[in-house]
Motif scaffolding. Structure first.
Motif, PDB file in Angstrom:
ATOM      1  N   SER A 103     -19.335 -12.470  -6.940  1.00  0.00           N
ATOM      2  CA  SER A 103     -19.722 -11.721  -8.134  1.00  0.00           C
ATOM      3  C   SER A 103     -20.465 -12.656  -9.090  1.00  0.00           C
ATOM      4  O   SER A 103     -20.431 -13.877  -8.948  1.00  0.00           O
ATOM      5  CB  SER A 103     -18.493 -11.099  -8.795  1.00  0.00           C
ATOM      6  OG  SER A 103     -17.607 -12.103  -9.217  1.00  0.00           O
ATOM      7  N   PRO A 104     -21.168 -12.099 -10.094  1.00  0.00           N
ATOM      8  CA  PRO A 104     -21.926 -12.935 -11.024  1.00  0.00           C
ATOM      9  C   PRO A 104     -21.029 -13.887 -11.812  1.00  0.00           C
ATOM     10  O   PRO A 104     -19.891 -13.565 -12.147  1.00  0.00           O
ATOM     11  CB  PRO A 104     -22.591 -11.920 -11.954  1.00  0.00           C
ATOM     12  CG  PRO A 104     -22.657 -10.670 -11.150  1.00  0.00           C
ATOM     13  CD  PRO A 104     -21.411 -10.678 -10.316  1.00  0.00           C
ATOM     14  N   LEU A 105     -21.578 -15.046 -12.093  1.00  0.00           N
ATOM     15  CA  LEU A 105     -20.860 -16.106 -12.806  1.00  0.00           C
ATOM     16  C   LEU A 105     -21.755 -16.643 -13.907  1.00  0.00           C
ATOM     17  O   LEU A 105     -22.868 -17.093 -13.651  1.00  0.00           O
ATOM     18  CB  LEU A 105     -20.519 -17.230 -11.818  1.00  0.00           C
ATOM     19  CG  LEU A 105     -20.140 -18.593 -12.381  1.00  0.00           C
ATOM     20  CD1 LEU A 105     -18.807 -18.511 -13.109  1.00  0.00           C
ATOM     21  CD2 LEU A 105     -20.062 -19.623 -11.264  1.00  0.00           C
ATOM     22  N   ASP A 106     -21.312 -16.549 -15.154  1.00  0.00           N
ATOM     23  CA  ASP A 106     -22.063 -17.108 -16.282  1.00  0.00           C
ATOM     24  C   ASP A 106     -21.813 -18.607 -16.338  1.00  0.00           C
ATOM     25  O   ASP A 106     -20.659 -19.046 -16.357  1.00  0.00           O
ATOM     26  CB  ASP A 106     -21.621 -16.456 -17.599  1.00  0.00           C
ATOM     27  CG  ASP A 106     -21.992 -14.986 -17.665  1.00  0.00           C
ATOM     28  OD1 ASP A 106     -23.118 -14.647 -17.270  1.00  0.00           O
ATOM     29  OD2 ASP A 106     -21.152 -14.173 -18.098  1.00  0.00           O
ATOM     30  N   GLU A 107     -22.876 -19.376 -16.366  1.00  0.00           N
ATOM     31  CA  GLU A 107     -22.760 -20.839 -16.357  1.00  0.00           C
ATOM     32  C   GLU A 107     -23.736 -21.426 -17.369  1.00  0.00           C
ATOM     33  O   GLU A 107     -24.896 -21.024 -17.434  1.00  0.00           O
ATOM     34  CB  GLU A 107     -23.094 -21.349 -14.951  1.00  0.00           C
ATOM     35  CG  GLU A 107     -22.922 -22.826 -14.766  1.00  0.00           C
ATOM     36  CD  GLU A 107     -21.478 -23.215 -14.473  1.00  0.00           C
ATOM     37  OE1 GLU A 107     -21.144 -24.376 -14.741  1.00  0.00           O
ATOM     38  OE2 GLU A 107     -20.694 -22.383 -13.985  1.00  0.00           O
ATOM     39  N   THR A 108     -23.265 -22.373 -18.185  1.00  0.00           N
ATOM     40  CA  THR A 108     -24.161 -23.090 -19.089  1.00  0.00           C
ATOM     41  C   THR A 108     -24.606 -24.368 -18.397  1.00  0.00           C
ATOM     42  O   THR A 108     -23.774 -25.142 -17.937  1.00  0.00           O
ATOM     43  CB  THR A 108     -23.451 -23.426 -20.420  1.00  0.00           C
ATOM     44  OG1 THR A 108     -23.061 -22.199 -21.042  1.00  0.00           O
ATOM     45  CG2 THR A 108     -24.379 -24.183 -21.353  1.00  0.00           C
ATOM     46  N   VAL A 109     -25.914 -24.545 -18.289  1.00  0.00           N
ATOM     47  CA  VAL A 109     -26.489 -25.714 -17.622  1.00  0.00           C
ATOM     48  C   VAL A 109     -27.124 -26.592 -18.690  1.00  0.00           C
ATOM     49  O   VAL A 109     -27.882 -26.107 -19.534  1.00  0.00           O
ATOM     50  CB  VAL A 109     -27.544 -25.292 -16.574  1.00  0.00           C
ATOM     51  CG1 VAL A 109     -28.153 -26.500 -15.908  1.00  0.00           C
ATOM     52  CG2 VAL A 109     -26.924 -24.369 -15.551  1.00  0.00           C
ATOM     53  N   LEU A 153     -32.069 -29.149 -10.809  1.00  0.00           N
ATOM     54  CA  LEU A 153     -31.235 -30.247 -10.323  1.00  0.00           C
ATOM     55  C   LEU A 153     -29.846 -30.235 -10.956  1.00  0.00           C
ATOM     56  O   LEU A 153     -28.887 -30.726 -10.371  1.00  0.00           O
ATOM     57  CB  LEU A 153     -31.919 -31.592 -10.591  1.00  0.00           C
ATOM     58  CG  LEU A 153     -33.158 -31.882  -9.741  1.00  0.00           C
ATOM     59  CD1 LEU A 153     -33.872 -33.124 -10.258  1.00  0.00           C
ATOM     60  CD2 LEU A 153     -32.773 -32.053  -8.277  1.00  0.00           C
ATOM     61  N   ALA A 154     -29.736 -29.664 -12.165  1.00  0.00           N
ATOM     62  CA  ALA A 154     -28.453 -29.644 -12.878  1.00  0.00           C
ATOM     63  C   ALA A 154     -27.563 -28.460 -12.485  1.00  0.00           C
ATOM     64  O   ALA A 154     -26.390 -28.419 -12.869  1.00  0.00           O
ATOM     65  CB  ALA A 154     -28.701 -29.619 -14.389  1.00  0.00           C
ATOM     66  N   LEU A 155     -28.101 -27.508 -11.711  1.00  0.00           N
ATOM     67  CA  LEU A 155     -27.276 -26.365 -11.297  1.00  0.00           C
ATOM     68  C   LEU A 155     -26.126 -26.846 -10.417  1.00  0.00           C
ATOM     69  O   LEU A 155     -26.302 -27.776  -9.626  1.00  0.00           O
ATOM     70  CB  LEU A 155     -28.122 -25.359 -10.508  1.00  0.00           C
ATOM     71  CG  LEU A 155     -29.162 -24.567 -11.284  1.00  0.00           C
ATOM     72  CD1 LEU A 155     -30.000 -23.728 -10.319  1.00  0.00           C
ATOM     73  CD2 LEU A 155     -28.526 -23.679 -12.335  1.00  0.00           C
ATOM     74  N   PRO A 156     -24.957 -26.230 -10.515  1.00  0.00           N
ATOM     75  CA  PRO A 156     -23.846 -26.626  -9.630  1.00  0.00           C
ATOM     76  C   PRO A 156     -24.191 -26.336  -8.172  1.00  0.00           C
ATOM     77  O   PRO A 156     -24.808 -25.310  -7.873  1.00  0.00           O
ATOM     78  CB  PRO A 156     -22.673 -25.774 -10.116  1.00  0.00           C
ATOM     79  CG  PRO A 156     -23.280 -24.644 -10.871  1.00  0.00           C
ATOM     80  CD  PRO A 156     -24.588 -25.130 -11.415  1.00  0.00           C
ATOM     81  N   LEU A 157     -23.787 -27.241  -7.270  1.00  0.00           N
ATOM     82  CA  LEU A 157     -24.077 -27.050  -5.849  1.00  0.00           C
ATOM     83  C   LEU A 157     -23.331 -25.851  -5.284  1.00  0.00           C
ATOM     84  O   LEU A 157     -23.859 -25.092  -4.476  1.00  0.00           O
ATOM     85  CB  LEU A 157     -23.690 -28.302  -5.059  1.00  0.00           C
ATOM     86  CG  LEU A 157     -24.572 -29.526  -5.296  1.00  0.00           C
ATOM     87  CD1 LEU A 157     -24.023 -30.724  -4.543  1.00  0.00           C
ATOM     88  CD2 LEU A 157     -26.003 -29.256  -4.891  1.00  0.00           C
ATOM     89  N   VAL A 158     -22.071 -25.679  -5.697  1.00  0.00           N
ATOM     90  CA  VAL A 158     -21.254 -24.555  -5.229  1.00  0.00           C
ATOM     91  C   VAL A 158     -20.654 -23.877  -6.463  1.00  0.00           C
ATOM     92  O   VAL A 158     -19.562 -24.215  -6.899  1.00  0.00           O
ATOM     93  CB  VAL A 158     -20.134 -25.035  -4.280  1.00  0.00           C
ATOM     94  CG1 VAL A 158     -19.338 -23.850  -3.741  1.00  0.00           C
ATOM     95  CG2 VAL A 158     -20.708 -25.853  -3.134  1.00  0.00           C
ATOM     96  N   PRO A 159     -21.389 -22.920  -7.043  1.00  0.00           N
ATOM     97  CA  PRO A 159     -20.863 -22.258  -8.240  1.00  0.00           C
ATOM     98  C   PRO A 159     -19.635 -21.414  -7.920  1.00  0.00           C
ATOM     99  O   PRO A 159     -19.632 -20.679  -6.929  1.00  0.00           O
ATOM    100  CB  PRO A 159     -22.031 -21.390  -8.717  1.00  0.00           C
ATOM    101  CG  PRO A 159     -22.987 -21.310  -7.588  1.00  0.00           C
ATOM    102  CD  PRO A 159     -22.713 -22.442  -6.660  1.00  0.00           C
ATOM    103  N   ARG A 160     -18.587 -21.571  -8.737  1.00  0.00           N
ATOM    104  CA  ARG A 160     -17.353 -20.801  -8.541  1.00  0.00           C
ATOM    105  C   ARG A 160     -16.703 -20.530  -9.887  1.00  0.00           C
ATOM    106  O   ARG A 160     -16.710 -21.391 -10.767  1.00  0.00           O
ATOM    107  CB  ARG A 160     -16.356 -21.570  -7.679  1.00  0.00           C
ATOM    108  CG  ARG A 160     -16.723 -21.643  -6.231  1.00  0.00           C
ATOM    109  CD  ARG A 160     -15.618 -22.279  -5.451  1.00  0.00           C
ATOM    110  NE  ARG A 160     -15.408 -23.648  -5.902  1.00  0.00           N
ATOM    111  CZ  ARG A 160     -15.127 -24.647  -5.101  1.00  0.00           C
ATOM    112  NH1 ARG A 160     -15.008 -24.460  -3.821  1.00  0.00           N
ATOM    113  NH2 ARG A 160     -14.952 -25.858  -5.572  1.00  0.00           N
ATOM    114  N   HIS A 161     -16.105 -19.364 -10.017  1.00  0.00           N
ATOM    115  CA  HIS A 161     -15.271 -19.085 -11.189  1.00  0.00           C
ATOM    116  C   HIS A 161     -14.051 -20.010 -11.144  1.00  0.00           C
ATOM    117  O   HIS A 161     -13.556 -20.324 -10.062  1.00  0.00           O
ATOM    118  CB  HIS A 161     -14.744 -17.644 -11.164  1.00  0.00           C
ATOM    119  CG  HIS A 161     -15.776 -16.593 -11.372  1.00  0.00           C
ATOM    120  ND1 HIS A 161     -16.275 -15.820 -10.346  1.00  0.00           N
ATOM    121  CD2 HIS A 161     -16.404 -16.179 -12.502  1.00  0.00           C
ATOM    122  CE1 HIS A 161     -17.159 -14.966 -10.835  1.00  0.00           C
ATOM    123  NE2 HIS A 161     -17.258 -15.158 -12.132  1.00  0.00           N
ATOM    124  N   ALA A 162     -13.540 -20.398 -12.300  1.00  0.00           N
ATOM    125  CA  ALA A 162     -12.258 -21.110 -12.345  1.00  0.00           C
ATOM    126  C   ALA A 162     -11.179 -20.172 -11.808  1.00  0.00           C
ATOM    127  O   ALA A 162     -10.304 -20.566 -11.058  1.00  0.00           O
ATOM    128  CB  ALA A 162     -11.937 -21.549 -13.769  1.00  0.00           C
TER     129      ALA A 162
END
Length: 196
Positions: free
Chosen positions: A96-102, A147-156
């Motif tokens: 599902s979508p994940l909001d991330e601050t880069v 380059l700053a994006l997380p390699l494996v984005p995941r919710h906590a």
């Protein structure tokens, strides 16, 4: 005397640094094709589809400062870049979508040619770039954000519980998911105990 504004798409880095200038602004994420493509685009029928309209207003905020620093007695051209953006990625656990601050906070030293830049990249923590007459800041900012994006984005913690089965296959309760439980069962069957 009023100074001439710098164009971020054709920044004369040497003059910008020599004049110790700074520049800042923001660009819509939708204008940065590679960064926009890395985002999770919600399906039209999903609950987060209402985000699609808001996505057009989401922006990458950036700021650069040019300076000359003496290295070995010679003035060297430096550029300090900070940038940040709120992006929507896809959680690799629940999909599902994940909001991330880069956030990006980088320093670049400009040198005469690519060979020198490559040699210095191995020696120093900051990046070395070959000096060209002008620099496209938009491209540099987008490169650094990617380059700053997380390699494996995941919710906590994923917003919905993960499935425990897929069709006829039980995921959580299967022996493959609990290998030590299978060993314990074998041990009980063979009459093995703790008194070895």
């Amino acid at each position: 005397m009023t100074s001439v504004p710098f164009d971020p798409s054709r920044l004369p880095v040497a003059r910008f640094a020599a004049e110790s200038r700074e520049l800042g602004g923001d660009w819509a994420i939708a204008e940065l094709a590679r960064l926009a493509a890395s985002e999770c685009v919600p399906d039209a029928g999903s609950a987060v589809a209402s985000r699609a309209a808001a996505d057009l207003s989401r922006r990458v905020r950036w700021h650069v400062v040019g300076s000359l620093r003496s290295v070995g007695g010679q003035p060297q051209i430096w550029l300090a870049l900070t940038a940040d953006a709120d992006v929507v990625l896809q959680c690799q656990r629940c999909l599902s979508p994940l909001d991330e601050t880069v956030r990006v906070d980088r320093r670049f030293r400009f040198v005469d040619d690519e060979a020198t830049a490559a040699a210095l990249d191995d020696e120093m923590e900051d990046d070395a770039l070959a000096l060209s007459p002008t620099l496209d800041l938009r491209e540099l900012v987008e490169d650094e954000m990617l380059l700053a994006l997380p390699l494996v984005p995941r919710h906590a913690q994923c917003p919905q519980p993960l499935p425990t089965s897929f069709g006829d296959v039980e995921i959580v309760g299967s022996p493959a998911a609990r290998p030590f439980a299978a060993l314990a069962a074998l041990r009980k069957e063979s009459g093995g105990g703790d008194g070895g």
